[in-house]
Enzyme design. Structure first.
Site, PDB file in Angstrom:
ATOM      1  N   HIS A  38     -10.529  27.745 -28.416  1.00 28.97           N
ATOM      2  CA  HIS A  38     -10.118  28.155 -29.981  1.00 28.97           C
ATOM      3  C   HIS A  38      -9.832  26.608 -30.401  1.00 28.97           C
ATOM      4  O   HIS A  38      -8.768  26.227 -29.703  1.00 28.97           O
ATOM      5  CB  HIS A  38      -9.141  29.350 -30.018  1.00 28.97           C
ATOM      6  CG  HIS A  38      -8.549  29.007 -31.366  1.00 28.97           C
ATOM      7  ND1 HIS A  38      -7.143  28.638 -31.454  1.00 28.97           N
ATOM      8  CD2 HIS A  38      -8.788  29.414 -32.907  1.00 28.97           C
ATOM      9  CE1 HIS A  38      -6.901  28.799 -32.832  1.00 28.97           C
ATOM     10  NE2 HIS A  38      -7.640  28.982 -33.455  1.00 28.97           N
ATOM     11  N   HIS A  65      -5.112  20.478 -20.545  1.00 32.24           N
ATOM     12  CA  HIS A  65      -3.863  20.163 -20.915  1.00 32.24           C
ATOM     13  C   HIS A  65      -3.723  18.578 -20.963  1.00 32.24           C
ATOM     14  O   HIS A  65      -3.104  18.067 -21.766  1.00 32.24           O
ATOM     15  CB  HIS A  65      -2.787  20.635 -20.082  1.00 32.24           C
ATOM     16  CG  HIS A  65      -2.472  22.236 -20.511  1.00 32.24           C
ATOM     17  ND1 HIS A  65      -1.487  22.223 -21.364  1.00 32.24           N
ATOM     18  CD2 HIS A  65      -2.950  23.408 -20.130  1.00 32.24           C
ATOM     19  CE1 HIS A  65      -1.347  23.690 -21.613  1.00 32.24           C
ATOM     20  NE2 HIS A  65      -2.326  24.208 -20.798  1.00 32.24           N
ATOM     21  N   SER A  70     -11.712  25.476 -38.272  1.00 29.85           N
ATOM     22  CA  SER A  70     -11.379  26.191 -37.251  1.00 29.85           C
ATOM     23  C   SER A  70     -12.531  26.606 -36.242  1.00 29.85           C
ATOM     24  O   SER A  70     -13.633  26.700 -36.849  1.00 29.85           O
ATOM     25  CB  SER A  70     -10.878  27.676 -37.612  1.00 29.85           C
ATOM     26  OG  SER A  70     -11.664  28.506 -38.316  1.00 29.85           O
ATOM     27  N   TYR A  76      -7.278  23.123 -37.150  1.00 34.08           N
ATOM     28  CA  TYR A  76      -6.514  22.131 -37.620  1.00 34.08           C
ATOM     29  C   TYR A  76      -6.471  22.261 -39.269  1.00 34.08           C
ATOM     30  O   TYR A  76      -7.421  22.436 -39.657  1.00 34.08           O
ATOM     31  CB  TYR A  76      -6.796  20.665 -37.289  1.00 34.08           C
ATOM     32  CG  TYR A  76      -6.391  20.455 -35.619  1.00 34.08           C
ATOM     33  CD1 TYR A  76      -5.306  20.200 -35.590  1.00 34.08           C
ATOM     34  CD2 TYR A  76      -7.496  20.597 -35.043  1.00 34.08           C
ATOM     35  CE1 TYR A  76      -5.038  19.893 -33.829  1.00 34.08           C
ATOM     36  CE2 TYR A  76      -7.286  20.535 -33.482  1.00 34.08           C
ATOM     37  CZ  TYR A  76      -6.020  20.103 -33.130  1.00 34.08           C
ATOM     38  OH  TYR A  76      -5.724  20.037 -31.686  1.00 34.08           O
ATOM     39  N   ARG A  77      -5.353  22.208 -39.847  1.00 35.56           N
ATOM     40  CA  ARG A  77      -5.120  22.859 -41.300  1.00 35.56           C
ATOM     41  C   ARG A  77      -4.112  21.869 -41.907  1.00 35.56           C
ATOM     42  O   ARG A  77      -2.951  21.352 -41.420  1.00 35.56           O
ATOM     43  CB  ARG A  77      -4.909  24.263 -41.110  1.00 35.56           C
ATOM     44  CG  ARG A  77      -3.515  24.585 -40.555  1.00 35.56           C
ATOM     45  CD  ARG A  77      -3.749  26.067 -40.486  1.00 35.56           C
ATOM     46  NE  ARG A  77      -2.224  26.420 -39.663  1.00 35.56           N
ATOM     47  CZ  ARG A  77      -2.220  26.828 -38.509  1.00 35.56           C
ATOM     48  NH1 ARG A  77      -3.269  26.557 -37.748  1.00 35.56           N
ATOM     49  NH2 ARG A  77      -0.993  27.148 -37.832  1.00 35.56           N
ATOM     50  N   HIS A 115       2.686  43.267 -26.724  1.00 39.04           N
ATOM     51  CA  HIS A 115       2.222  44.584 -26.088  1.00 39.04           C
ATOM     52  C   HIS A 115       1.269  44.887 -24.616  1.00 39.04           C
ATOM     53  O   HIS A 115       1.610  45.719 -23.945  1.00 39.04           O
ATOM     54  CB  HIS A 115       1.334  45.559 -27.006  1.00 39.04           C
ATOM     55  CG  HIS A 115      -0.105  44.883 -27.106  1.00 39.04           C
ATOM     56  ND1 HIS A 115      -0.268  43.666 -27.793  1.00 39.04           N
ATOM     57  CD2 HIS A 115      -1.097  45.381 -26.861  1.00 39.04           C
ATOM     58  CE1 HIS A 115      -1.623  43.462 -28.145  1.00 39.04           C
ATOM     59  NE2 HIS A 115      -2.332  44.535 -27.313  1.00 39.04           N
ATOM     60  N   HIS A 171     -17.186  31.640 -27.796  1.00 39.08           N
ATOM     61  CA  HIS A 171     -17.881  32.615 -26.862  1.00 39.08           C
ATOM     62  C   HIS A 171     -18.807  32.412 -25.902  1.00 39.08           C
ATOM     63  O   HIS A 171     -20.049  32.524 -25.980  1.00 39.08           O
ATOM     64  CB  HIS A 171     -17.593  33.977 -27.171  1.00 39.08           C
ATOM     65  CG  HIS A 171     -16.580  34.377 -28.039  1.00 39.08           C
ATOM     66  ND1 HIS A 171     -15.322  34.788 -27.380  1.00 39.08           N
ATOM     67  CD2 HIS A 171     -16.302  34.610 -29.368  1.00 39.08           C
ATOM     68  CE1 HIS A 171     -14.498  35.171 -28.236  1.00 39.08           C
ATOM     69  NE2 HIS A 171     -14.953  34.987 -29.413  1.00 39.08           N
TER      70      HIS A 171
END
Lengths: 329, 329
Positions: free
Chosen positions: A100, A134, A86, A103-104, A164, A90
């Site tokens: 970000h 994209h 991962s 891959y897992r 939120h 910044h």
């Protein structure tokens, strides 16, 4: 998969050091008492990257947490194995987006699955950058199967969503989870929005090999998806206004990661290495009560358009709106 | 209870304006679409307070979230009413602690309960301040019943605990929840540590009136518990080292509030007013990968001693340890 993910960590770090020019990654290897370990790499105070973290980890355990067992009940009572790479970057310049990638791969008793994706969080709106990101990821998905991007793109918008705030984390990218043979492509806790509507008739063949190819193609697409954007924006000069807005928007990144992100919560729930998990948090962040962007400003365009799900690759009205604000290229 | 809590908001804001000297609270009233509303007050860029938020809210709804129904199953299927005042202060000077207060009252069908507390989060260690804060709150509890403080003090240590850091949020104070007649005083999701061991034989009479008195006594004890500490420390000069450590430790405050705090999660789950809920987050925060305080420093003393549960009011060894570091008064 482990070799792929370790190689991905290496190639990404090398590419980022080249992009940064000055900064170098420092590595720390660690062992997890319950089983497994990893190598965390962090670049701090680079000339382009204010902070960048690229982690590889390989962990095992006795029981998966309930949040995962809900999705894969067949894994209950079985020991599990997970491997992942991962990354969160910044950048210092507010015109360069935060990005970000993860891959897992999981195995637990009779089941295994792949997950991953990459998403871009700009602080200032440039339609050209959103398109490039994209388009590059779509190309990687299409190289394995053209049915993937149309599912993984909306899934990303739904996953990286701050309920939120009623905002996406940024312009999205691709996201997928629980990918294994059979069933619908899109099957998970996020299956509520447009992506949920994708029917199983659109499911491509998903054996282990093709899902491995997907991780490989998408992982290797990261540098080409991001480096040209960073190169394009790194020379733009900015002032306190842009810096303050960047620090403010970084607060949303913290809110998402600590309140919603499954990877973060999984790590904290399974006694992961806290420093490595929270390496995703920005080095400096600001909160401001009741802030709203000035009407008609680039900050307002970012908030109104670049934190909403959009068809970045083919929406003429979006192109016009961005052009009006000089936010195309 | 509503009158008490609105009065508490008024008196606290008045006391804090006097303490600050320059800063003034700005009020925003708001209405919640699902029922109720509140008044949020924020003081920004004061001379003593970098930011302070004092909120009053009165809200209603149809169904309580599962996290609360687990604790009060009798409330299932009933409309609910809640009223509360909450406060978080982020002082500018790193020698002045951050502080939080919340008192609240719920009604739902056949059940009602009180909750609340206050806790102190210093950035630099002063035993005298920890003693004063605890002694004042203990006095308020004792004025209603001496059985309360010995339960609410450890409950606070357990509640304001960052599991992934193995740290308390600070030196604690008091915390209580789900207080209604009958049963053990201490009955909640936190009932695992020392506080859980308090048996029901120690339960004082808890009718509505006495629990109201408890909220009143503790709420009114806030200014006397905090203002003398702030007055004592506000003249201490500090440099970049202290400021940087404060910003770093504020990161823990964010981690607690977004990952663990029931009030925050309740607010976000029940479509509360996001800006008011997240007013608790500090105006500026820093994260630093792999930071550890220099051995023997005041920063190390803070981390090792002032983020662990301690008997602040009667531990001679603690007094000696603080004295060695010049961290008593």
């Amino acid at each position: 998969m482990k070799a792929l993910l370790m190689g991905l960590q290496d190639s990404i770090c090398a590419g980022l050091e080249q992009l940064d020019g000055d900064g170098r990654f420092q590595e720390e290897s660690w062992v997890r008492p319950e089983g497994g370990g990893g190598r965390s790499r962090v670049l701090r105070e680079g000339s382009l990257l204010e902070q960048g973290g690229v982690n590889f980890s390989e962990v095992q355990g006795k029981n998966l947490p309930p949040s995962i067992l809900n999705q894969r009940p067949e894994a209950a009572g079985h020991p599990w194995y997970a491997v992942g790479t991962s990354m969160v970057l910044h950048p210092r310049n507010p015109y360069i987006p935060t990005v970000h990638l993860n891959y897992r791969y999981f195995e637990a008793g009779p089941v295994w699955w792949f997950g991953g994706g990459a998403d871009l969080t700009p602080y200032y709106p440039f339609l050209e950058d959103a398109k490039h990101f994209h388009q590059t990821l779509k190309g990687a998905c299409d190289s394995v199967n053209p049915a993937y991007y149309p599912v993984f793109k909306p899934w990303c918008d739904e996953y990286f969503f701050l309920k939120h705030r009623n905002e996406t984390r940024g312009i999205g990218g691709i996201f997928y989870d629980y990918q294994s043979p059979g069933g619908a492509i899109y099957k998970g806790p996020d299956a509520q929005g447009p992506a949920a509507a994708v029917g199983s008739e659109q499911v491509p063949e998903r054996d282990w090999e093709s899902l491995f190819q997907l991780a490989s193609a998408c992982g290797n697409a990261f540098l080409p998806s991001y480096v040209p954007i960073a190169e394009r924006r790194k020379g733009l000069s900015y002032g306190d206004r842009e810096r303050q807005f960047q620090l403010y928007r970084r607060g949303r990144y913290v809110e998402f990661n600590l309140v919603f992100d499954r990877g973060t919560i999984f790590g904290l729930q399974t006694n992961g290495r806290t420093e490595s998990i929270l390496m995703s948090l920005p080095p400096l962040v600001r909160w401001e009560y009741g802030y709203t962007a000035e009407e008609g400003s680039r900050e307002a365009l970012l908030t109104d358009v670049f934190t909403r799900p959009q068809d970045w690759l083919g929406d003429a009205a979006l192109e016009q709106r961005c052009a009006l604000h000089g936010a195309v290229g």
